[in-house]
Design a protein around this motif. Structure first.
Motif, PDB file in Angstrom:
ATOM      1  N   VAL A  84     -22.740 -38.506  27.020  1.00 60.22           N
ATOM      2  CA  VAL A  84     -21.351 -38.266  27.417  1.00 60.22           C
ATOM      3  C   VAL A  84     -20.925 -39.311  28.447  1.00 60.22           C
ATOM      4  N   GLY A  85     -21.787 -39.545  29.441  1.00 64.67           N
ATOM      5  CA  GLY A  85     -21.442 -40.482  30.508  1.00 64.67           C
ATOM      6  C   GLY A  85     -21.186 -41.881  29.973  1.00 64.67           C
ATOM      7  N   GLU A  87     -20.390 -42.858  26.891  1.00 64.65           N
ATOM      8  CA  GLU A  87     -19.189 -42.953  26.045  1.00 64.65           C
ATOM      9  C   GLU A  87     -17.927 -42.818  26.891  1.00 64.65           C
ATOM     10  N   ALA A  88     -17.979 -41.946  27.906  1.00 60.72           N
ATOM     11  CA  ALA A  88     -16.811 -41.788  28.774  1.00 60.72           C
ATOM     12  C   ALA A  88     -16.535 -43.089  29.521  1.00 60.72           C
ATOM     13  N   ALA A  91     -14.866 -45.445  27.258  1.00 58.94           N
ATOM     14  CA  ALA A  91     -13.478 -45.059  27.003  1.00 58.94           C
ATOM     15  C   ALA A  91     -12.620 -45.152  28.257  1.00 58.94           C
ATOM     16  N   LEU A  93     -12.828 -43.221  30.936  1.00 61.24           N
ATOM     17  CA  LEU A  93     -12.577 -41.915  31.561  1.00 61.24           C
ATOM     18  C   LEU A  93     -13.446 -41.787  32.803  1.00 61.24           C
ATOM     19  N   ARG A  94     -12.894 -42.213  33.926  1.00 58.43           N
ATOM     20  CA  ARG A  94     -13.702 -42.391  35.103  1.00 58.43           C
ATOM     21  C   ARG A  94     -14.337 -41.108  35.626  1.00 58.43           C
ATOM     22  N   ARG A  95     -13.485 -40.038  35.737  1.00 55.60           N
ATOM     23  CA  ARG A  95     -13.992 -38.824  36.336  1.00 55.60           C
ATOM     24  C   ARG A  95     -15.108 -38.206  35.497  1.00 55.60           C
ATOM     25  N   LEU A  96     -14.856 -38.141  34.202  1.00 61.33           N
ATOM     26  CA  LEU A  96     -15.858 -37.560  33.301  1.00 61.33           C
ATOM     27  C   LEU A  96     -17.153 -38.380  33.353  1.00 61.33           C
ATOM     28  N   ALA A  97     -17.003 -39.698  33.336  1.00 66.71           N
ATOM     29  CA  ALA A  97     -18.186 -40.558  33.344  1.00 66.71           C
ATOM     30  C   ALA A  97     -19.024 -40.312  34.588  1.00 66.71           C
ATOM     31  N   ALA A 100     -20.716 -36.896  34.518  1.00 70.80           N
ATOM     32  CA  ALA A 100     -21.839 -36.864  33.571  1.00 70.80           C
ATOM     33  C   ALA A 100     -23.042 -37.603  34.162  1.00 70.80           C
TER      34      ALA A 100
END
Ligand SMILES: [Cu+2]
Lengths: 211, 562
Positions: A84-85, A87-88, A91, A93-97, A100
């Motif tokens: 997840v980290g 791929e985030a 993409a 997606l800083r917060r999600l990365a 994760a």
């Protein structure tokens, strides 16, 4: 994003796409190399298991299956978080990365701590194949010689992975490494390898002799 | 002599270049120690390897001195063990394995494929630091009293009995292995992803192909050595039983793991030498390389088959006779691609317009010595003969013909060939030819007698020996004096040429590769105009004609499309 791309681009590359391709190619080669490192140890295990089936089965019953199984689950979950980290990050997606990656660090540390408790318990139960070793079956000493070597080498690899992920997360959090950097995918591939090695070690060390 | 000389080339290419070369682009110690320029890293490696060559060479000198007389008078038997272990460890892992790939290969690979640098420039520098770290560990092991296991670390001696610094040495070898893997990864990625536009796989110069094959072997074989040595460390340092027969372990397992690396390691040492010779021979014969495609497949075949023959080191270990027969057969098979290469070099010479300049003399010397080394390898690969000569000087002579007569001769040849590119100065040709001839004869005098005494039964790894072998040992030791002179001489005149040598043009030998399409020495980014490739390699003459013999052929550089 174009500033981001420029920041992630390094010599001698002209395009980030090509650079990412090279980084992933390079790490795949490195993983092949690592796989052969563990293959050497697994071969040693396989040979001795064939020479001493009874001793290896008896020893397999002595390892702690609870620690082993929980750690397997911890590591598999960490691999999910790593996927997840990475791929985030790709993409953007800083917060999600970052979340994760923090999960990866947490789970990786959990694995090492649990492993530490397990080793302490093994020592208490006199499973170090030196003086005072508890098992008498022929080959049991060899099993535990390999047990300690392989789990230690795996833990070293995991610690290395933690250092890399920690460093990348810190850089990503501080903003000094753009999320578009291929390093996140590279770290993820390495993390998965450490996971795969454990998936091979788990049945060999914990399930043998328990069927 | 009808061949071209450097003077002709000079007249054609007057040297007025604007801009700095990689040597002058930055100055100061930090600009070298923190460089990511593959050309500078190559020179860092060259400096380190020179130091190790002196250390390993000093051990060789002491060995030959000791063997001058039958008695063990210079060193004790114990000291002798430490000497040949030192010689082996240093020469194999700290000189021969990195010799061509990390110096010439590092320097030339990006240039030959038209790239600005290797794929991972910082990893390249990192691998040098790993190498230096490993080198310091090894030096520590030596200064603390040395190692007495031989370079092979055989168990159970290394794990249970040796009273020497086995751990330090084993860790040094593991570490230098990681440096090798880093180099291999870097070179594979570079060849795959950084080739210039138009530089298809079958337009690659053969040096690039051979480094590609070498890198594959490095990446896939080295980790198995690391595994074997880590197990030795586990058993010796922590008392974890792995190979110990008293606890049910199998010492032969170590030998299998060790030779699974160490036979392919021979190809790590010799494949790059093949590449160097494949560049030099066409240039000084003014011929296209004969059978380019077969040369490529031969390299790949050798890299692959090299993984399947390790058991020929274990014919007398007690392994199954059937296994020995299979390994014997495969060892014969692997001679086929090597023979293809020798034949193709010879056919490249056929009707060529040969000139005997120094690099060519080295290359021809290589072909002769390698052929003899290869043929005696076949003798050793046959199980019954192997029984007779196992652990004798016959084996010592065989692998020195491959690794010293082959790889080191090619290294010197390549060094002379690319010296003008690396430094911008020509090596003095007279001295260089003299050194090349001296090296051939010095080598032959040193190592040919070993075939004879080995066949007569002289065992390896002994400080004293029966007097009937003395004549052969005296011959070998006398030859070693010549050989040492031949190795030292180029260091002297090449250093001299840095200051006083004639300036070289871009392409002093009229060669075809992309590396000759840029300045000598090249700028930091290698090419002022990124090259585009529209031709195959080695276009020394039109495709369907041989070179004419009267005047020098006009040739087309590989990057002629720009
Ligand atoms: Cu071999």
């Amino acid at each position: 994003m174009s500033g981001d791309v420029a920041a992630a681009l390094r010599e001698p590359w002209d395009s980030l796409r090509r650079q990412r391709e090279a980084a992933e190619f390079g790490v795949w080669i490195f993983l092949g190399s690592e796989a052969l490192l563990f293959a050497g140890l697994l071969l040693a295990f396989a040979v001795n298991r064939t020479l001493h089936p009874a001793g290896f089965a008896a020893s397999g019953r002595e390892t702690d299956i609870v620690f082993g199984t929980v750690n397997t689950l911890v590591l598999l979950t960490s691999s999910l978080a790593m996927a997840v980290g990475s791929e985030a990050a790709r993409a953007g997606l800083r917060r999600l990365a970052l979340r994760a990656l923090a999960t990866v660090l947490l789970l990786g540390l959990t694995f090492l701590v649990l492993k530490g408790f397990e080793w302490a318990k093994d020592l208490r139960e006199q499973l170090w194949p030196g003086a005072g070793f508890r098992l008498a079956e022929p080959g049991a000493r060899l099993f535990f010689g390999l047990y300690w070597t392989m789990t230690a080498l795996h833990a070293l690899h995991l610690a290395g992975g933690l250092a890399v992920v920690g460093w990348l997360s810190w850089q990503g959090w501080r903003g000094t490494r753009p999320l578009g950097s291929p390093a996140f995918q590279v770290a993820a591939l390495y993390w998965h390898l450490v996971d795969v090695v454990w998936i091979l070690l788990y049945p060999l060390l914990y399930l043998g002799g328990r069927a | 002599m009808s061949g071209i000389t450097a003077d002709d080339a000079m007249a054609e290419a007057p040297q007025e270049r604007q801009g700095d070369s990689y040597l002058t682009a930055e100055t100061g110690l930090a600009s070298w120690l923190l460089t990511t320029d593959h050309k500078r890293v190559a020179l860092l490696y060259a400096a380190a390897l020179t130091a190790f060559f002196f250390i390993g060479g000093a051990a060789a000198v002491l060995i030959r001195l000791e063997l001058f007389t039958p008695a063990s008078d210079l060193v004790s038997a114990e000291g002798y063990n430490r000497l040949f272990t030192l010689h082996g460890l240093v020469m194999v892992w700290f000189f021969l394995v990195p010799a061509i790939p990390n110096t010439l290969g590092n320097f030339l690979l990006p240039l030959m494929i038209g790239a600005r640098d290797l794929a991972f420039p910082r990893l390249n520098l990192f691998s040098w630091y790993l190498f230096m770290g490993a080198g310091l560990l090894l030096l520590a092991a030596l200064l603390l009293g040395g190692v007495d296991t031989g370079w092979t670390f055989y168990t159970p001696f290394s794990t249970g009995y040796a009273h020497s610094n086995v751990l330090l040495a084993a860790l040094a070898v593991v570490l230098v292995g990681f440096s090798s893997v880093a180099t291999g990864v870097n070179m594979l990625a570079t060849v795959h992803l950084l080739r210039a536009p138009g530089m298809g796989w079958f337009r690659l110069p053969l040096l690039v192909w051979s480094i590609y094959g070498t890198a594959l072997v490095m990446v896939l074989a080295t980790p198995v050595l690391a595994a074997a040595l880590l197990l030795v460390v586990a058993e010796r340092a922590f008392g974890l039983p792995i190979f110990d027969p008293r606890q049910g372990g199998d010492p032969l397992l170590f030998q299998h793991l060790f030779w699974f690396y160490s036979h392919p390691a021979v190809y790590i040492m010799i494949l790059p030498a093949f590449g160097v010779v494949s560049e030099i021979v066409p240039c000084f014969a003014r011929r296209r390389i004969f059978g380019y495609t077969f040369m490529v497949y031969a390299i790949l075949m050798i890299a692959l088959l090299g993984f399947l023959v390790w058991g020929h080191h274990m014919f007398v270990s007690g392994q199954s006779l059937y296994a020995s027969l299979v390994f014997s057969f495969l060892s014969f098979v692997i001679a086929v691609p090597s023979a293809i290469k020798v034949f193709n070099w010879s056919f490249t010479l056929y009707r060529g317009q040969i000139s005997f300049q120094a690099p060519m003399l080295y290359a021809l010397g290589f072909i002769g010595l390698f052929t003899l080394g290869g043929l005696t390898g076949l003798v050793l690969a046959s199980v019954p003969v192997n029984r007779h000569v196992t652990d004798t000087y016959y084996v010592v002579a065989h692998f020195h013909f491959i690794m010293v007569g082959g790889a080191v001769t090619a290294l010197y040849g390549g060094l002379h060939f690319w010296w003008p590119k690396i430094t911008g100065r020509m090596p003095p040709d007279g001295w260089a030819r003299f050194a090349a001839v001296l090296m051939f004869f010095g080598f032959s005098f040193t190592f040919f007698p070993m075939f004879v005494m080995g066949f007569l039964g002289m065992p390896r790894r002994y400080a004293s020996y029966p007097p009937e072998f003395q004549v052969w040992h005296v011959l070998a030791s006398a030859g070693a004096v010549l050989l040492a002179a031949a190795y030292l001489l180029p260091m002297g005149y090449l250093a001299w040429s840095l200051v006083r040598g004639r300036r070289a043009g871009d392409d002093p030998w009229n060669a075809t590769g992309l590396e000759w399409r840029t300045a000598s020495p090249p700028p930091r980014d290698n090419f002022r105009v990124p090259p585009i490739v529209e031709e195959a390699a080695y276009l020394y003459h039109p495709r369907h004609e041989g070179p004419r013999h009267e005047e020098q052929e006009p040739h087309r550089d590989q990057g002629g499309g720009t």
